[in-house]
Design a protein around this motif. Structure first.
Motif, PDB file in Angstrom:
ATOM      1  N   SER A  90      13.028  20.693 -23.564  1.00  0.00           N
ATOM      2  CA  SER A  90      13.569  21.666 -24.544  1.00  0.00           C
ATOM      3  C   SER A  90      15.043  21.407 -24.807  1.00  0.00           C
ATOM      4  O   SER A  90      15.857  22.339 -24.878  1.00  0.00           O
ATOM      5  CB  SER A  90      13.358  23.104 -24.038  1.00  0.00           C
ATOM      6  N   GLY A  91      15.396  20.141 -24.912  1.00  0.00           N
ATOM      7  CA  GLY A  91      16.762  19.778 -25.224  1.00  0.00           C
ATOM      8  C   GLY A  91      17.694  19.756 -24.039  1.00  0.00           C
ATOM      9  O   GLY A  91      18.863  19.406 -24.171  1.00  0.00           O
ATOM     10  N   ALA A  92      17.208  20.142 -22.862  1.00  0.00           N
ATOM     11  CA  ALA A  92      18.039  20.149 -21.658  1.00  0.00           C
ATOM     12  C   ALA A  92      17.573  19.058 -20.703  1.00  0.00           C
ATOM     13  O   ALA A  92      16.374  18.819 -20.544  1.00  0.00           O
ATOM     14  CB  ALA A  92      17.965  21.512 -20.973  1.00  0.00           C
ATOM     15  N   ARG A  93      18.534  18.406 -20.065  1.00  0.00           N
ATOM     16  CA  ARG A  93      18.209  17.343 -19.112  1.00  0.00           C
ATOM     17  C   ARG A  93      17.934  17.955 -17.745  1.00  0.00           C
ATOM     18  O   ARG A  93      18.763  18.664 -17.188  1.00  0.00           O
ATOM     19  CB  ARG A  93      19.357  16.345 -19.008  1.00  0.00           C
ATOM     20  N   VAL A  94      16.733  17.694 -17.224  1.00  0.00           N
ATOM     21  CA  VAL A  94      16.320  18.220 -15.930  1.00  0.00           C
ATOM     22  C   VAL A  94      16.012  17.049 -15.017  1.00  0.00           C
ATOM     23  O   VAL A  94      15.233  16.165 -15.375  1.00  0.00           O
ATOM     24  CB  VAL A  94      15.083  19.138 -16.050  1.00  0.00           C
ATOM     25  N   ALA A  95      16.628  17.031 -13.821  1.00  0.00           N
ATOM     26  CA  ALA A  95      16.390  15.961 -12.853  1.00  0.00           C
ATOM     27  C   ALA A  95      15.400  16.454 -11.796  1.00  0.00           C
ATOM     28  O   ALA A  95      15.683  17.407 -11.065  1.00  0.00           O
ATOM     29  CB  ALA A  95      17.694  15.533 -12.201  1.00  0.00           C
ATOM     30  N   THR A  96      14.255  15.790 -11.715  1.00  0.00           N
ATOM     31  CA  THR A  96      13.214  16.184 -10.765  1.00  0.00           C
ATOM     32  C   THR A  96      13.186  15.208  -9.602  1.00  0.00           C
ATOM     33  O   THR A  96      12.947  14.006  -9.798  1.00  0.00           O
ATOM     34  CB  THR A  96      11.829  16.179 -11.446  1.00  0.00           C
ATOM     35  N   PRO A  97      13.437  15.656  -8.376  1.00  0.00           N
ATOM     36  CA  PRO A  97      13.326  14.757  -7.216  1.00  0.00           C
ATOM     37  C   PRO A  97      11.894  14.240  -7.092  1.00  0.00           C
ATOM     38  O   PRO A  97      10.933  14.958  -7.367  1.00  0.00           O
ATOM     39  CB  PRO A  97      13.699  15.658  -6.028  1.00  0.00           C
ATOM     40  N   VAL A  98      11.756  12.985  -6.664  1.00  0.00           N
ATOM     41  CA  VAL A  98      10.420  12.395  -6.609  1.00  0.00           C
ATOM     42  C   VAL A  98       9.536  13.080  -5.571  1.00  0.00           C
ATOM     43  O   VAL A  98       8.313  12.951  -5.624  1.00  0.00           O
ATOM     44  CB  VAL A  98      10.492  10.882  -6.312  1.00  0.00           C
ATOM     45  N   ASP A  99      10.123  13.821  -4.625  1.00  0.00           N
ATOM     46  CA  ASP A  99       9.277  14.490  -3.643  1.00  0.00           C
ATOM     47  C   ASP A  99       8.441  15.594  -4.277  1.00  0.00           C
ATOM     48  O   ASP A  99       7.493  16.088  -3.671  1.00  0.00           O
ATOM     49  CB  ASP A  99      10.118  15.053  -2.499  1.00  0.00           C
ATOM     50  N   ARG A 100       8.764  15.962  -5.520  1.00  0.00           N
ATOM     51  CA  ARG A 100       7.976  16.967  -6.218  1.00  0.00           C
ATOM     52  C   ARG A 100       6.885  16.348  -7.080  1.00  0.00           C
ATOM     53  O   ARG A 100       6.099  17.078  -7.701  1.00  0.00           O
ATOM     54  CB  ARG A 100       8.883  17.833  -7.084  1.00  0.00           C
ATOM     55  N   LEU A 101       6.839  15.034  -7.157  1.00  0.00           N
ATOM     56  CA  LEU A 101       5.839  14.371  -7.989  1.00  0.00           C
ATOM     57  C   LEU A 101       4.495  14.320  -7.271  1.00  0.00           C
ATOM     58  O   LEU A 101       4.410  14.371  -6.046  1.00  0.00           O
ATOM     59  CB  LEU A 101       6.290  12.951  -8.337  1.00  0.00           C
ATOM     60  N   GLY A 102       3.435  14.188  -8.049  1.00  0.00           N
ATOM     61  CA  GLY A 102       2.106  14.040  -7.480  1.00  0.00           C
ATOM     62  C   GLY A 102       1.899  12.647  -6.910  1.00  0.00           C
ATOM     63  O   GLY A 102       2.684  11.726  -7.148  1.00  0.00           O
ATOM     64  N   GLU A 103       0.813  12.480  -6.168  1.00  0.00           N
ATOM     65  CA  GLU A 103       0.528  11.200  -5.545  1.00  0.00           C
ATOM     66  C   GLU A 103       0.349  10.096  -6.575  1.00  0.00           C
ATOM     67  O   GLU A 103       0.778   8.963  -6.370  1.00  0.00           O
ATOM     68  CB  GLU A 103      -0.722  11.306  -4.662  1.00  0.00           C
ATOM     69  N   GLY A 104      -0.305  10.433  -7.692  1.00  0.00           N
ATOM     70  CA  GLY A 104      -0.529   9.423  -8.724  1.00  0.00           C
ATOM     71  C   GLY A 104       0.776   8.890  -9.299  1.00  0.00           C
ATOM     72  O   GLY A 104       0.942   7.678  -9.462  1.00  0.00           O
ATOM     73  N   GLU A 105       1.721   9.796  -9.604  1.00  0.00           N
ATOM     74  CA  GLU A 105       3.001   9.352 -10.154  1.00  0.00           C
ATOM     75  C   GLU A 105       3.782   8.520  -9.144  1.00  0.00           C
ATOM     76  O   GLU A 105       4.418   7.516  -9.497  1.00  0.00           O
ATOM     77  CB  GLU A 105       3.823  10.562 -10.602  1.00  0.00           C
ATOM     78  N   LEU A 106       3.747   8.921  -7.871  1.00  0.00           N
ATOM     79  CA  LEU A 106       4.478   8.178  -6.853  1.00  0.00           C
ATOM     80  C   LEU A 106       3.895   6.777  -6.656  1.00  0.00           C
ATOM     81  O   LEU A 106       4.633   5.786  -6.568  1.00  0.00           O
ATOM     82  CB  LEU A 106       4.463   8.949  -5.525  1.00  0.00           C
ATOM     83  N   ARG A 107       2.576   6.674  -6.584  1.00  0.00           N
ATOM     84  CA  ARG A 107       1.964   5.350  -6.441  1.00  0.00           C
ATOM     85  C   ARG A 107       2.210   4.500  -7.680  1.00  0.00           C
ATOM     86  O   ARG A 107       2.455   3.296  -7.590  1.00  0.00           O
ATOM     87  CB  ARG A 107       0.455   5.484  -6.175  1.00  0.00           C
ATOM     88  N   TYR A 108       2.165   5.100  -8.826  1.00  0.00           N
ATOM     89  CA  TYR A 108       2.436   4.380 -10.072  1.00  0.00           C
ATOM     90  C   TYR A 108       3.855   3.805 -10.060  1.00  0.00           C
ATOM     91  O   TYR A 108       4.068   2.622 -10.357  1.00  0.00           O
ATOM     92  CB  TYR A 108       2.243   5.324 -11.260  1.00  0.00           C
ATOM     93  N   LEU A 109       4.844   4.637  -9.714  1.00  0.00           N
ATOM     94  CA  LEU A 109       6.228   4.159  -9.677  1.00  0.00           C
ATOM     95  C   LEU A 109       6.417   3.052  -8.649  1.00  0.00           C
ATOM     96  O   LEU A 109       7.098   2.059  -8.907  1.00  0.00           O
ATOM     97  CB  LEU A 109       7.168   5.326  -9.364  1.00  0.00           C
ATOM     98  N   ASP A 167       0.856  -1.183   0.000  1.00  0.00           N
ATOM     99  CA  ASP A 167       0.000   0.000   0.000  1.00  0.00           C
ATOM    100  C   ASP A 167       0.894   1.236   0.000  1.00  0.00           C
ATOM    101  O   ASP A 167       1.202   1.812   1.051  1.00  0.00           O
ATOM    102  CB  ASP A 167      -0.919   0.003   1.226  1.00  0.00           C
ATOM    103  N   PRO A 168       1.366   1.668  -1.175  1.00  0.00           N
ATOM    104  CA  PRO A 168       2.288   2.805  -1.241  1.00  0.00           C
ATOM    105  C   PRO A 168       1.725   4.056  -0.586  1.00  0.00           C
ATOM    106  O   PRO A 168       0.570   4.416  -0.796  1.00  0.00           O
ATOM    107  CB  PRO A 168       2.473   3.006  -2.755  1.00  0.00           C
ATOM    108  N   GLN A 169       2.562   4.714   0.213  1.00  0.00           N
ATOM    109  CA  GLN A 169       2.180   5.920   0.938  1.00  0.00           C
ATOM    110  C   GLN A 169       2.993   7.101   0.408  1.00  0.00           C
ATOM    111  O   GLN A 169       4.127   7.319   0.827  1.00  0.00           O
ATOM    112  CB  GLN A 169       2.427   5.736   2.433  1.00  0.00           C
ATOM    113  N   PRO A 170       2.443   7.879  -0.535  1.00  0.00           N
ATOM    114  CA  PRO A 170       3.202   8.984  -1.138  1.00  0.00           C
ATOM    115  C   PRO A 170       3.785   9.963  -0.134  1.00  0.00           C
ATOM    116  O   PRO A 170       4.896  10.470  -0.328  1.00  0.00           O
ATOM    117  CB  PRO A 170       2.169   9.651  -2.058  1.00  0.00           C
ATOM    118  N   GLN A 171       3.067  10.256   0.954  1.00  0.00           N
ATOM    119  CA  GLN A 171       3.580  11.233   1.910  1.00  0.00           C
ATOM    120  C   GLN A 171       4.859  10.760   2.584  1.00  0.00           C
ATOM    121  O   GLN A 171       5.685  11.576   3.033  1.00  0.00           O
ATOM    122  CB  GLN A 171       2.513  11.553   2.974  1.00  0.00           C
TER     123      GLN A 171
END
Length: 377
Positions: free
Chosen positions: A273-292, A197-201
């Protein structure tokens, strides 16, 4: 099915009398999803399965049912002695054939097992009954087929008798060997469960790098990613592909960053836009976190998930059942569709099985290879 014959697996869940369920029997395939309106009993069915799994792993009744009265069917009246209880069971298929386990539990006035039955091919292999309420034991009789047809002995009234049989049965007669085969098949199938039961928080926090086994809430996702990236490149590549399919933006990589305090956090690398951007998972929404998290569960093996595996069982006979309540919770339709497709592909490959519950049945009905249990009246 060949996989069912070689790998012990629970193929039916019976809720004869358990909370809102009465006389219910649910077929379970390699991938089974419960659907139905809120309050229809989806979570209850998964809770019953997990309860049997924990009993099969040796847990006591009090550990498994901390609030046993809540398991008693609604409006169930007490008998003349003030007793009320519930009944659950399952069928386990495997090399010994279909084995049925049925359990009667007294919730009031005291929590205890009052009856257990293990059968195979029409033969009762184990039967227990509460003969003396003043004793903390049940009278058990198991099949012997030797000089005496059965062996009788007391068993604790707070443990699953089937799980104790391998320690009690000598295995000298053909009947005893049959009992052992059925009991071991049942226990192996029941204890090979990972409830998720993934807990995004909780998943947003950095974690220590040495936390390598994925927990129920998936809060140590970053540590597990760090481990699988180094030790299981194939699974990590499939997970990265799943991230590209289900997460926003053109995802190029699923990475892990080592922080200065010794902790790690997961990153999604995107090409923007051609640049590599690394996004920490703490910035993702609950849906993306549960999906991962759910994709990670599906793509990793027993050695990575914090479940109870029967290590003494040969690898060719092992299976793992993932229990996932709210399988589509917080997911959009695209994510739900991609996750269902991934789960169907993984379950078709063999040792992993999935029993879950979904709120939106529309995606499930279109998915291939899914046993759908509709609890709507």
């Amino acid at each position: 099915m060949e996989a069912t014959c070689t790998r012990p697996a629970v193929t039916e869940l019976r809720l004869s009398a358990f909370t809102s369920h009465r006389g219910a029997a649910f077929p379970l395939g390699p991938m089974t999803l419960f659907t139905g309106a809120s309050g229809s009993g989806k979570t209850t069915a998964l809770r019953a399965y997990e309860s049997l799994a924990r009993l099969g792993a040796g847990a006591s009744l009090r550990e498994v049912f901390p609030d046993p009265v809540a398991c008693v069917p609604e409006r169930a009246a007490a008998d003349a002695q003030g007793r009320r209880g519930f009944r659950i069971g399952c069928t386990v298929d495997g090399p010994a054939g279909p084995v049925q386990l049925d359990l009667a539990v007294q919730a009031e006035p005291e929590l205890r097992i009052v009856g257990e039955r293990l059968t195979c091919g029409g033969q009762t292999l184990l039967a227990t009954a509460l003969r003396d309420p003043g004793r903390r034991s049940v009278q058990a009789a198991w099949h012997t087929a030797g000089a005496a047809p059965v062996t009788r002995a007391p068993l604790p009234d707070d443990r699953l008798g089937t799980a104790l049989l391998p320690l009690r049965v000598a295995g000298r007669t053909e009947g005893q060997l049959q009992v052992l085969a059925a009991a071991e098949q049942t226990v192996v199938a029941l204890r090979s469960v990972f409830a998720c039961d993934p807990q995004p928080q909780l998943m947003r926090r950095p974690v220590a790098a040495d936390q390598g086994r994925l927990r129920r809430g998936c809060e140590n996702l970053a540590a597990v990613l760090d481990r699988t990236r180094d030790r299981c490149g194939g699974s990590h590549d499939r997970l990265a592909a799943a991230a590209r399919a289900g997460c926003a933006g053109p995802v190029t990589e699923l990475a892990v960053e080592q922080l200065g305090d010794g902790t790690v956090r997961a990153l999604l690398a995107r090409d923007t836009s051609g640049a590599r951007v690394a996004t920490p998972v703490d910035r993702l929404g609950e849906g993306e976190l549960r999906y991962l998290a759910l994709a990670l569960v599906l793509l990793t093996g027993p050695g990575v998930l914090a479940g109870d595996q029967a290590v003494e069982v040969p690898a060719a006979l092992r299976s793992l059942t993932v229990l996932a309540d709210g399988f589509d919770r917080s997911l959009d339709r695209r994510q739900a569709r991609e996750l269902l497709s991934l789960a169907a592909a993984v379950c078709a490959e063999g040792p992993l099985r999935l029993v879950g519950a979904v709120g939106d049945a529309s995606c499930v009905r279109a998915a291939a290879g899914v046993t759908v249990v509709d609890l709507n009246p």
